[in-house]
Design an enzyme around this catalytic site. Structure first.
Site, PDB file in Angstrom:
ATOM      1  N   ASN A  74     -22.091 -15.186 -41.073  1.00 45.63           N
ATOM      2  CA  ASN A  74     -21.040 -15.840 -42.001  1.00 45.63           C
ATOM      3  C   ASN A  74     -19.663 -15.896 -41.178  1.00 45.63           C
ATOM      4  O   ASN A  74     -18.788 -16.086 -41.631  1.00 45.63           O
ATOM      5  CB  ASN A  74     -20.848 -14.905 -43.203  1.00 45.63           C
ATOM      6  CG  ASN A  74     -21.960 -14.877 -43.985  1.00 45.63           C
ATOM      7  OD1 ASN A  74     -22.398 -13.703 -44.243  1.00 45.63           O
ATOM      8  ND2 ASN A  74     -22.815 -16.086 -44.198  1.00 45.63           N
ATOM      9  N   VAL A 126     -13.898 -16.586 -40.329  1.00 47.22           N
ATOM     10  CA  VAL A 126     -14.846 -16.022 -41.303  1.00 47.22           C
ATOM     11  C   VAL A 126     -15.127 -17.085 -42.471  1.00 47.22           C
ATOM     12  O   VAL A 126     -14.021 -17.967 -42.671  1.00 47.22           O
ATOM     13  CB  VAL A 126     -14.059 -14.940 -42.083  1.00 47.22           C
ATOM     14  CG1 VAL A 126     -14.840 -14.265 -43.135  1.00 47.22           C
ATOM     15  CG2 VAL A 126     -13.789 -13.767 -41.327  1.00 47.22           C
ATOM     16  N   CYS A 127     -16.443 -17.305 -42.775  1.00 50.29           N
ATOM     17  CA  CYS A 127     -16.825 -18.340 -43.653  1.00 50.29           C
ATOM     18  C   CYS A 127     -17.219 -17.667 -44.897  1.00 50.29           C
ATOM     19  O   CYS A 127     -18.465 -17.349 -44.989  1.00 50.29           O
ATOM     20  CB  CYS A 127     -17.846 -19.316 -42.992  1.00 50.29           C
ATOM     21  SG  CYS A 127     -18.222 -20.662 -43.977  1.00 50.29           S
ATOM     22  N   ILE A 128     -16.537 -17.286 -45.889  1.00 50.10           N
ATOM     23  CA  ILE A 128     -16.957 -16.788 -47.166  1.00 50.10           C
ATOM     24  C   ILE A 128     -16.038 -17.530 -48.216  1.00 50.10           C
ATOM     25  O   ILE A 128     -15.140 -17.940 -48.022  1.00 50.10           O
ATOM     26  CB  ILE A 128     -16.707 -15.352 -47.516  1.00 50.10           C
ATOM     27  CG1 ILE A 128     -15.222 -14.754 -47.015  1.00 50.10           C
ATOM     28  CG2 ILE A 128     -17.665 -14.484 -46.281  1.00 50.10           C
ATOM     29  CD1 ILE A 128     -15.156 -13.544 -47.310  1.00 50.10           C
TER      30      ILE A 128
END
Ligand SMILES: [Zn+2]
Ligand SMILES: [Zn+2]
Lengths: 535, 168
Positions: B81, B88-90
């Site tokens: 992720n 950061v990819c959330i």
């Protein structure tokens, strides 16, 4: 360091090339002819010109911006890549006009574009920067004036060339500079808003609304320009592929701005007219804290249909982004209005119920009961001349009254044909736009599915249009109140005698930098100890 | 004044320093600019990132908390992720609606109720339990699914990296 080296090398090469030419021909004009006829010499000259442009760019950047922030630099690089690719695409359409002057004009365009982007970023930064000195204002204003002057000069130039010599690559320049001058207008408006805002002590609540409307108007203008440009290009040349990505993005942001304006107006009107003010008891039950700004609520708080309470001013700002309850995400546009008798605070509802909320946005039209106002009340239908290069107007008799019936009928016939042609053109544009949207969707779908092996393709991934890449599906479960790893952390700190637990930072007034640093150092040292003990 | 964003960031900073969550340190890079923070995140115990101290930066928009901040690790990371450049990819970092694919329900998205602390805690739980359906780092996702041993090895190297230790 590398830049200096490149400059020195190119300077040396140029000297050698020119020296050589002069040595061979001994005279000025023959040397020039010799230079222009020799490909390697020309390559060196181009390189020299390129480096000169870069140097001038650096100098101007120093003058107008000083040091760039890393984010600005990244942004600049990213946008430059797009612009360069699109320029190369544009070259393919205008193969016939391809000559040094043409390349120089495109380089100049790119060069000016870069300064527009930087100015935009800098003005956006105004909102975040705590202190803005007079130097900032002088720099930005003089830069904006210069850019506006350059843009209008080139638009005028393109118009003149097109009017006298017929359509050429100048169409593209006229169009590009028109887009840029719209951008300047946008930046100036933002600058004025931020400047006014920073002078006021109290937050200026309607600023966001003004920004929203500006966004809508600017995007509308841009969409018109793009459609007009594409139509003209299709007519005269071919499909301008190089304009598709920016056109698609403009349309997307226009659609978004339009939705934002319409939906937020509806939500804010609902809030002002339907939702009750929160009572003191309700405020106390919610700890008096507004979850949006984390400040206390005394008055001017509104209760949503889901019973969540916020500052009316905070809610208004939020509704300009999303029309949901910040806490439970109830869609306020779909939720039924609270019935007057079911509310837990009937007394409160009784007094100022239908009055617009305590802090109605001053800059915004008062909420109207009834339908949403039409998006563009006084907007004329898209004029075909919107890209700044009007075609020469057809000869027209001075007055219709002096015409004979036969003449009138003939004119009616031509007008009719013209209108038919226009309609036909509009349909073509629509079909084309549909196709381009489809194309972009497929493109983004392909891009998202690409295996993104990083480090190597990192730059390409960044350069991919639209944020699809940035928002792939992730479903990391967020449990707001439960710390998933708390227990493991405790078990981490408990047994280790050195106590890995972070020392609590107690004085917020302390310089955070030092504090964090020493904490980090301490933490790292202990970790290291633990590691060496384990091994 | 960009007052409300600044005031809220100050409030959150105060809250974070008075009552820091386990394993997380965060604060503005300097007092001049409250819109850029640095955070240190300890790898959660019992996972392959255990023991590491991962530095990251958070960039807040001027209209925070109406829009989410951006978060980027500034050390080398390998995680399904996290993009190769550390972003950061959330879902908590995305506003609802900026997801053209429509994968995520809006329940997990950004809203002013979220905070720096909640973001950092979600990142910790993301480190513990990657979502291997994410497209942020396809290689990492694939390795996490199919070759956990190799993934753990890379993670151990990264952990030692953040501690300034040579690779094992
Ligand atoms: Zn509030
Ligand atoms: Zn609610």
């Amino acid at each position: 360091m590398k830049a200096i080296l490149a400059t020195v090398i190119s300077l040396a090469l140029t000297t050698v090339v020119i020296g050589n030419a002069y040595y061979q021909k001994k005279q000025f004009y023959p040397s020039i002819v010799y230079l222009t006829n020799s490909n390697p010499s020309m390559a060196v000259m181009y390189l020299q010109a390129f480096i000169l442009v870069l140097l001038v760019g650096k100098l101007l950047r120093k003058i107008f911006f000083g040091q760039l922030r890393p984010a600005e630099f990244e942004h600049l690089i990213e946008r430059s890549w797009y612009a360069i690719t699109e320029t190369c695409l544009a070259f393919t359409v205008f193969r016939d006009d391809f000559n040094p002057k043409f390349i120089a004009l495109f380089t100049l365009l790119l060069f000016l574009k870069a300064f527009h982007w930087l100015a935009e970023d800098r003005v956006d930064y105004m909102e975040r920067s705590p202190v803005i000195g007079w130097l900032f204002h002088v720099r930005i204003l003089s830069l904006l004036m210069l850019l506006a002057y350059a843009d209008s000069y080139f638009i005028f130039h393109a118009y003149q060339v097109t009017a006298s010599k017929g359509p050429s690559v100048q169409l593209v320049f006229g169009f590009e500079y028109s887009i840029l001058i719209i951008m300047i207008a946008n930046i100036l408006i933002k600058y004025a808003l931020h400047a006014i805002d920073s002078r006021w002590e109290t937050p200026w609540e309607s600023k966001a609304a003004v920004l929203l409307y500006t966004e809508l108007a600017i995007n509308f203008l841009k969409v018109l320009l793009y459609i007009g440009f594409v139509a003209v290009m299709v007519r005269i040349y071919t499909l301008p592929l190089f304009a598709f990505r920016p056109m698609y993005e403009t349309m997307r942001s226009f659609k978004k701005a339009y939705n934002d304006v319409v939906l937020s107006r509806r939500a804010i009107r609902n809030m002002n007219t339907l939702y009750p003010d929160a009572t003191a008891a309700e405020l106390a039950a919610a700890d008096n804290e507004c979850i949006i700004c984390r400040e206390e609520m005394h008055s001017g708080a509104k209760k949503l249909p889901c019973n969540h309470i916020f500052h009316a001013a905070c809610l208004r700002l939020w509704f300009q982004r999303q029309q949901t309850c910040p806490t439970c995400r109830l869609n306020v546009l779909r939720a039924p209005a609270p019935s007057p008798d079911a509310g837990p605070a009937p007394a409160q509802r009784a007094n100022p119920a239908p009055a617009p909320g305590p802090g109605a946005v001053p800059g915004q039209a008062p909420p109207q009961a009834g339908a949403v106002p039409p998006p563009f009340p006084n907007m004329p239908p898209p004029p075909m001349m919107s890209w700044g290069i009007p075609p020469p107007p057809p000869p027209r008799p001075a007055s219709l009254a002096t015409l004979t019936t036969a003449e009138l009928q003939r004119m009616e016939g031509t007008e009719r044909r013209n209108i038919e042609a226009r309609l036909q053109l509009l349909r073509e544009i629509q079909a084309m736009l549909d196709a381009s949207v489809l194309l972009m969707q497929q493109y983004s779908a392909v891009v998202t599915n690409l295996p993104q092996n990083q480090s190597t393709v990192a730059t390409q991934t960044d350069a991919v249009p639209i944020e699809t890449v940035e928002t792939p599906k992730v479903k990391v479960k967020v449990e707001p109140d439960v710390v998933p790893t708390t227990s493991s952390h405790q078990s981490l700190s408990a047994p280790s005698t050195s106590g890995v637990k972070l020392p609590p930072v107690d004085t917020p007034e302390l310089s955070s930098r030092d504090k964090t640093d020493t904490d980090a150092e301490e933490l790292r040292r202990r970790r290291l100890q633990k590691f060496t003990m384990d091994k | 004044m960009a007052g409300s964003a600044l005031r809220r960031l100050m409030a959150e900073y105060k809250q974070l320093t008075l009552n820091p969550p386990e394993g997380i340190i965060a604060g503005p890079v300097n007092e001049e600019n409250f819109f850029e923070w640095e955070a240190l995140i300890t790898g959660p115990e019992g996972t392959c990132f255990e023991g590491g101290i991962f530095p990251a930066k958070l960039i807040f928009p001027p209209d925070y908390p109406l829009s989410p901040p951006k978060m980027q690790f500034i050390c080398e990371m390998f995680h399904p992720n996290i993009y190769a450049d550390g972003r950061v990819c959330i879902s908590i970092l995305h506003a609802p609606g900026d997801d053209p694919m429509g994968y995520e329900s809006s329940a997990e998205r950004w809203s002013p109720v979220q905070s720096v602390e909640k973001i950092l805690l979600s990142v910790v739980s993301m480190l513990a339990e990657p979502n291997d359906e994410s497209g942020a780092n396809v290689d990492a996702a694939k390795m996490w699914r199919e070759d956990r041993e190799q993934f753990n090895k890379i993670a151990e190297r990264l952990v030692r990296n953040t501690l300034g230790l040579p690779p094992p």
